[in-house]
Design an enzyme around this catalytic site. Structure first.
Site, PDB file in Angstrom:
ATOM      1  N   THR A 178       0.827  -1.204   0.000  1.00 48.51           N
ATOM      2  CA  THR A 178       0.000   0.000   0.000  1.00 48.51           C
ATOM      3  C   THR A 178       0.862   1.255   0.000  1.00 48.51           C
ATOM      4  OG1 THR A 178      -1.440   1.284   1.450  1.00 48.51           O
ATOM      5  CG2 THR A 178      -0.102  -0.349   2.519  1.00 48.51           C
ATOM      6  N   ASP A 179       0.280   2.376  -0.456  1.00 50.97           N
ATOM      7  CA  ASP A 179       0.997   3.660  -0.382  1.00 50.97           C
ATOM      8  C   ASP A 179       1.099   4.156   1.061  1.00 50.97           C
ATOM      9  OD1 ASP A 179      -1.683   4.338   0.011  1.00 50.97           O
ATOM     10  OD2 ASP A 179      -1.705   5.973  -1.449  1.00 50.97           O
ATOM     11  N   GLU A 180       0.316   3.541   1.975  1.00 49.72           N
ATOM     12  CA  GLU A 180       0.299   4.043   3.356  1.00 49.72           C
ATOM     13  C   GLU A 180       1.633   3.834   4.070  1.00 49.72           C
ATOM     14  OE1 GLU A 180      -3.408   3.309   5.451  1.00 49.72           O
ATOM     15  OE2 GLU A 180      -4.465   3.071   3.562  1.00 49.72           O
TER      16      GLU A 180
ATOM     17  N   TYR B 250      -1.679  -0.621  11.016  1.00 45.00           N
ATOM     18  CA  TYR B 250      -1.844  -1.277   9.701  1.00 45.00           C
ATOM     19  C   TYR B 250      -0.656  -0.963   8.800  1.00 45.00           C
ATOM     20  CZ  TYR B 250      -3.283  -1.680   4.802  1.00 45.00           C
ATOM     21  OH  TYR B 250      -3.307  -1.959   3.458  1.00 45.00           O
TER      22      TYR B 250
ATOM     23  N   LYS C 144       2.337  -3.404   7.214  1.00 47.93           N
ATOM     24  CA  LYS C 144       2.605  -3.555   5.775  1.00 47.93           C
ATOM     25  C   LYS C 144       4.051  -3.142   5.466  1.00 47.93           C
ATOM     26  CE  LYS C 144       0.132  -4.607   2.883  1.00 47.93           C
ATOM     27  NZ  LYS C 144      -0.260  -5.924   2.313  1.00 47.93           N
TER      28      LYS C 144
HETATM   29  P1  NAD Z   1      -9.654  -7.355   2.170  1.00 43.04           P
HETATM   30  O1  NAD Z   1      -9.658  -7.105   3.635  1.00 43.04           O
HETATM   31  O2  NAD Z   1     -10.869  -7.092   1.374  1.00 43.04           O
HETATM   32  O3  NAD Z   1      -9.265  -8.891   1.895  1.00 43.04           O
HETATM   33  C1  NAD Z   1      -8.246  -9.539   2.595  1.00 43.04           C
HETATM   34  C2  NAD Z   1      -8.351 -11.030   2.301  1.00 43.04           C
HETATM   35  O4  NAD Z   1      -7.292 -11.683   3.014  1.00 43.04           O
HETATM   36  C3  NAD Z   1      -9.673 -11.645   2.778  1.00 43.04           C
HETATM   37  O5  NAD Z   1     -10.179 -12.524   1.795  1.00 43.04           O
HETATM   38  C4  NAD Z   1      -9.269 -12.397   4.037  1.00 43.04           C
HETATM   39  O6  NAD Z   1     -10.088 -13.539   4.277  1.00 43.04           O
HETATM   40  C5  NAD Z   1      -7.840 -12.796   3.713  1.00 43.04           C
HETATM   41  N1  NAD Z   1      -7.046 -13.010   4.926  1.00 43.04           N
HETATM   42  C6  NAD Z   1      -6.975 -12.210   6.025  1.00 43.04           C
HETATM   43  N2  NAD Z   1      -6.185 -12.780   6.949  1.00 43.04           N
HETATM   44  C7  NAD Z   1      -5.738 -13.952   6.424  1.00 43.04           C
HETATM   45  C8  NAD Z   1      -4.886 -14.984   6.914  1.00 43.04           C
HETATM   46  N3  NAD Z   1      -4.335 -14.932   8.133  1.00 43.04           N
HETATM   47  N4  NAD Z   1      -4.624 -16.026   6.087  1.00 43.04           N
HETATM   48  C9  NAD Z   1      -5.186 -16.119   4.860  1.00 43.04           C
HETATM   49  N5  NAD Z   1      -6.021 -15.183   4.370  1.00 43.04           N
HETATM   50  C10 NAD Z   1      -6.302 -14.110   5.143  1.00 43.04           C
HETATM   51  O7  NAD Z   1      -8.399  -6.542   1.618  1.00 43.04           O
HETATM   52  P2  NAD Z   1      -8.191  -5.804   0.221  1.00 43.04           P
HETATM   53  O8  NAD Z   1      -8.709  -4.436   0.334  1.00 43.04           O
HETATM   54  O9  NAD Z   1      -8.657  -6.678  -0.867  1.00 43.04           O
HETATM   55  O10 NAD Z   1      -6.601  -5.714   0.199  1.00 43.04           O
HETATM   56  C11 NAD Z   1      -5.820  -6.768  -0.353  1.00 43.04           C
HETATM   57  C12 NAD Z   1      -4.355  -6.392  -0.272  1.00 43.04           C
HETATM   58  O11 NAD Z   1      -4.122  -5.174  -0.971  1.00 43.04           O
HETATM   59  C13 NAD Z   1      -3.866  -6.166   1.154  1.00 43.04           C
HETATM   60  O12 NAD Z   1      -2.567  -6.709   1.268  1.00 43.04           O
HETATM   61  C14 NAD Z   1      -3.828  -4.647   1.295  1.00 43.04           C
HETATM   62  O13 NAD Z   1      -2.837  -4.253   2.209  1.00 43.04           O
HETATM   63  C15 NAD Z   1      -3.487  -4.227  -0.116  1.00 43.04           C
HETATM   64  N6  NAD Z   1      -3.980  -2.899  -0.519  1.00 43.04           N
HETATM   65  C16 NAD Z   1      -5.294  -2.551  -0.335  1.00 43.04           C
HETATM   66  C17 NAD Z   1      -5.744  -1.310  -0.776  1.00 43.04           C
HETATM   67  C18 NAD Z   1      -7.193  -0.898  -0.642  1.00 43.04           C
HETATM   68  O14 NAD Z   1      -7.553   0.238  -0.962  1.00 43.04           O
HETATM   69  N7  NAD Z   1      -8.093  -1.765  -0.227  1.00 43.04           N
HETATM   70  C19 NAD Z   1      -4.858  -0.423  -1.374  1.00 43.04           C
HETATM   71  C20 NAD Z   1      -3.517  -0.809  -1.542  1.00 43.04           C
HETATM   72  C21 NAD Z   1      -3.102  -2.055  -1.111  1.00 43.04           C
HETATM   73  P1  TYD Z   2     -10.616   4.051   4.607  1.00 39.99           P
HETATM   74  O1  TYD Z   2     -11.591   3.636   3.540  1.00 39.99           O
HETATM   75  O2  TYD Z   2     -10.682   3.394   5.935  1.00 39.99           O
HETATM   76  O3  TYD Z   2      -9.165   3.902   3.951  1.00 39.99           O
HETATM   77  P2  TYD Z   2      -7.714   4.390   4.524  1.00 39.99           P
HETATM   78  O4  TYD Z   2      -7.861   4.902   5.893  1.00 39.99           O
HETATM   79  O5  TYD Z   2      -6.920   3.142   4.468  1.00 39.99           O
HETATM   80  O6  TYD Z   2      -7.273   5.442   3.555  1.00 39.99           O
HETATM   81  O7  TYD Z   2     -10.769   5.604   4.827  1.00 39.99           O
HETATM   82  C1  TYD Z   2     -10.607   6.536   3.777  1.00 39.99           C
HETATM   83  C2  TYD Z   2     -10.705   7.923   4.374  1.00 39.99           C
HETATM   84  O8  TYD Z   2     -12.043   8.144   4.838  1.00 39.99           O
HETATM   85  C3  TYD Z   2      -9.811   8.139   5.572  1.00 39.99           C
HETATM   86  O9  TYD Z   2      -9.321   9.480   5.542  1.00 39.99           O
HETATM   87  C4  TYD Z   2     -10.744   7.944   6.766  1.00 39.99           C
HETATM   88  C5  TYD Z   2     -12.066   8.434   6.246  1.00 39.99           C
HETATM   89  N1  TYD Z   2     -13.273   7.771   6.778  1.00 39.99           N
HETATM   90  C6  TYD Z   2     -14.341   8.542   7.260  1.00 39.99           C
HETATM   91  O10 TYD Z   2     -14.292   9.793   7.275  1.00 39.99           O
HETATM   92  N2  TYD Z   2     -15.456   7.890   7.722  1.00 39.99           N
HETATM   93  C7  TYD Z   2     -15.551   6.535   7.732  1.00 39.99           C
HETATM   94  O11 TYD Z   2     -16.577   5.990   8.198  1.00 39.99           O
HETATM   95  C8  TYD Z   2     -14.446   5.759   7.223  1.00 39.99           C
HETATM   96  C9  TYD Z   2     -14.501   4.262   7.224  1.00 39.99           C
HETATM   97  C10 TYD Z   2     -13.329   6.422   6.749  1.00 39.99           C
END
Ligand code: NAD
Ligand code: TYD
Length: 351
Positions: A134-136, A159, A163
């Site tokens: 992630t960019d975080e 988190y 990562k």
């Molecule tokens: P998500 O929470 O929707 O899905 C995570 C998946 O991992 C789920 O299917 C869960 O069952 C599985 N999982 C969790 N713990 C596990 C374990 N111990 N063993 C096996 N499986 C397990 O997450 P997402 O949003 O799809 O993100 C997927 C990846 O992309 C993550 O690594 C996250 O850090 C990265 N990512 C997410 C975003 C975003 O905006 N959502 C952005 C950049 C990177």
């Molecule tokens: P989120 O979807 O949790 O992603 P991330 O924190 O990983 O970027 O949140 C996106 C942005 O929205 C973040 O600045 C937190 C804010 N946020 C709210 O204001 N209200 C909410 O209920 C949630 C879940 C997030």
């Protein structure tokens, strides 16, 4: 059938993982795609109902915290490549309980690296371990500037710290053992099948149910949003064409303050639901800010665009429209994933 590659995708039942698995199963019939997932609250096999019978798809319910479980899957499927997405992914949950983030995101990643290293020991040739991050990990920006691949890591939530730690281990395995790794660091994703605890699906869900829309602080925090299928296409390109040992930033050049985004969603929903203009905005509710809330994320994705030719395919407004329509057509999906344990969590955070 003799498969060209036998790719282990971890976290394939989650939001991004399911879009990636669907893409790989459909685009690459010569690859076997093995989806390893623990099926936590965020994993849902319904996300993959359209590919579950495909001859090049398998599912394994395994926890990445289990070294034995991973070894077993590598052996039984003769895994040649890994694309690792399994993670605990929600910042608010990491603030509530950081340990699970360490066990899954850090220990789970090292378990996978360790099994890949020992299983591929004879030769790392034609092997890839692609770690999805992630960019975080880069921390928080002020009003100007962008994260590049050279930006020093500065994670500020449990988190992002977990990562960042996993990214460091992936790089350490490259330098120490020569494991053929790649890392991608992506901005915030949105799209269908997104669990309604993250900003966009939570707002859509609450708008549909006429519930308050909790905006943290004053809503001025900024995120860079990318359509999830564009993230899946970026992973595909990096996995196939990216250089070993390198990182690639993925982003949409699409920055929004949270409040502008929520306003946009309110107005879009008014049109979709035939409600009087401006009525949904009345549901906005400013709530206590997130602890250590990162102010701004913004990605410079030029390396990926210029070196590998990737670019986002969809304008944000078009992507949001498609996303909202998907949620309107799939109330049963939302109902299913928001029942049970999720309810208790929700009560705790959004009374
Ligand atoms: P998500 O929470 O929707 O899905 C995570 C998946 O991992 C789920 O299917 C869960 O069952 C599985 N999982 C969790 N713990 C596990 C374990 N111990 N063993 C096996 N499986 C397990 O997450 P997402 O949003 O799809 O993100 C997927 C990846 O992309 C993550 O690594 C996250 O850090 C990265 N990512 C997410 C975003 C975003 O905006 N959502 C952005 C950049 C990177
Ligand atoms: P989120 O979807 O949790 O992603 P991330 O924190 O990983 O970027 O949140 C996106 C942005 O929205 C973040 O600045 C937190 C804010 N946020 C709210 O204001 N209200 C909410 O209920 C949630 C879940 C997030």
């Amino acid at each position: 059938m003799e498969f060209q590659k036998r790719i282990l995708v971890t976290g394939g039942a989650g939001f991004i993982g399911s879009h990636l698995v669907r893409r790989l199963v459909k685009h690459y019939p010569a690859y076997l795609i093995v989806n390893l997932d623990k099926l936590t609250y965020a994993g849902n096999l319904e996300n993959l109902s359209d590919v579950k019978e495909a001859s090049n798809y398998r599912f394994e319910k395994i926890d990445v915290q289990s070294l034995e479980g991973i070894r077993n899957v590598f052996q039984r499927h003769a895994i040649t490549d890994v694309i690792h997405l399994a993670a605990e992914s929600h910042v608010d949950r990491s603030i509530d309980g950081p340990l699970e983030f360490v066990f899954t995101n850090v220990v789970g990643t090292v378990n996978l690296l360790e099994v890949a290293r020992s299983f591929w020991l004879d030769s790392f040739e034609n092997r890839v371990f692609h770690h999805v991050s992630t960019d975080e990990v880069y921390g928080s920006l002020g009003d100007t500037g962008f994260f590049t691949e050279a930006t020093p890591y500065d994670p500020r939530s449990p988190y992002s710290a977990s990562k960042a730690s996993s990214d460091h281990f992936v790089r350490a395995y490259y330098h120490t053992y020569g494991l053929p790794v790649k890392i991608s660091n992506c901005s915030n994703n949105y799209g269908s099948h997104h669990f309604p605890e993250k900003l966009i699906p939570l707002m859509i869900h609450n708008l549909l149910n006429e519930k308050p829309l909790p905006v943290y602080g004053n809503g001025s925090n900024i995120r860079d949003w990318l359509w999830v299928e564009d993230h899946a296409s970026a992973i595909d390109v990096i996995f196939h064409k990216g250089k070993l040992g390198e990182s690639y930033n993925v982003g949409g050049l699409n920055e929004w303050t949270n409040l502008d985004l929520v306003h946009y969603l309110c107005d879009l929903m008014d049109r979709k639901l035939g409600k009087p203009e401006g009525s949904s905005r009345a549901l906005i509710h400013f709530v206590k800010d997130r602890a250590g809330h990162d102010y701004r994320y913004a990605i410079d994705a030029r390396k990926l665009t210029e070196e590998l030719g990737w670019k986002p395919s969809l304008r944000f407004e078009e992507g949001l429209e498609r996303t909202v329509e998907w949620y309107l057509r799939h109330p049963e999906w939302v109902e299913q994933v928001t029942s049970g344990a999720y309810q208790a969590y929700y009560q705790k955070f959004y009374k």
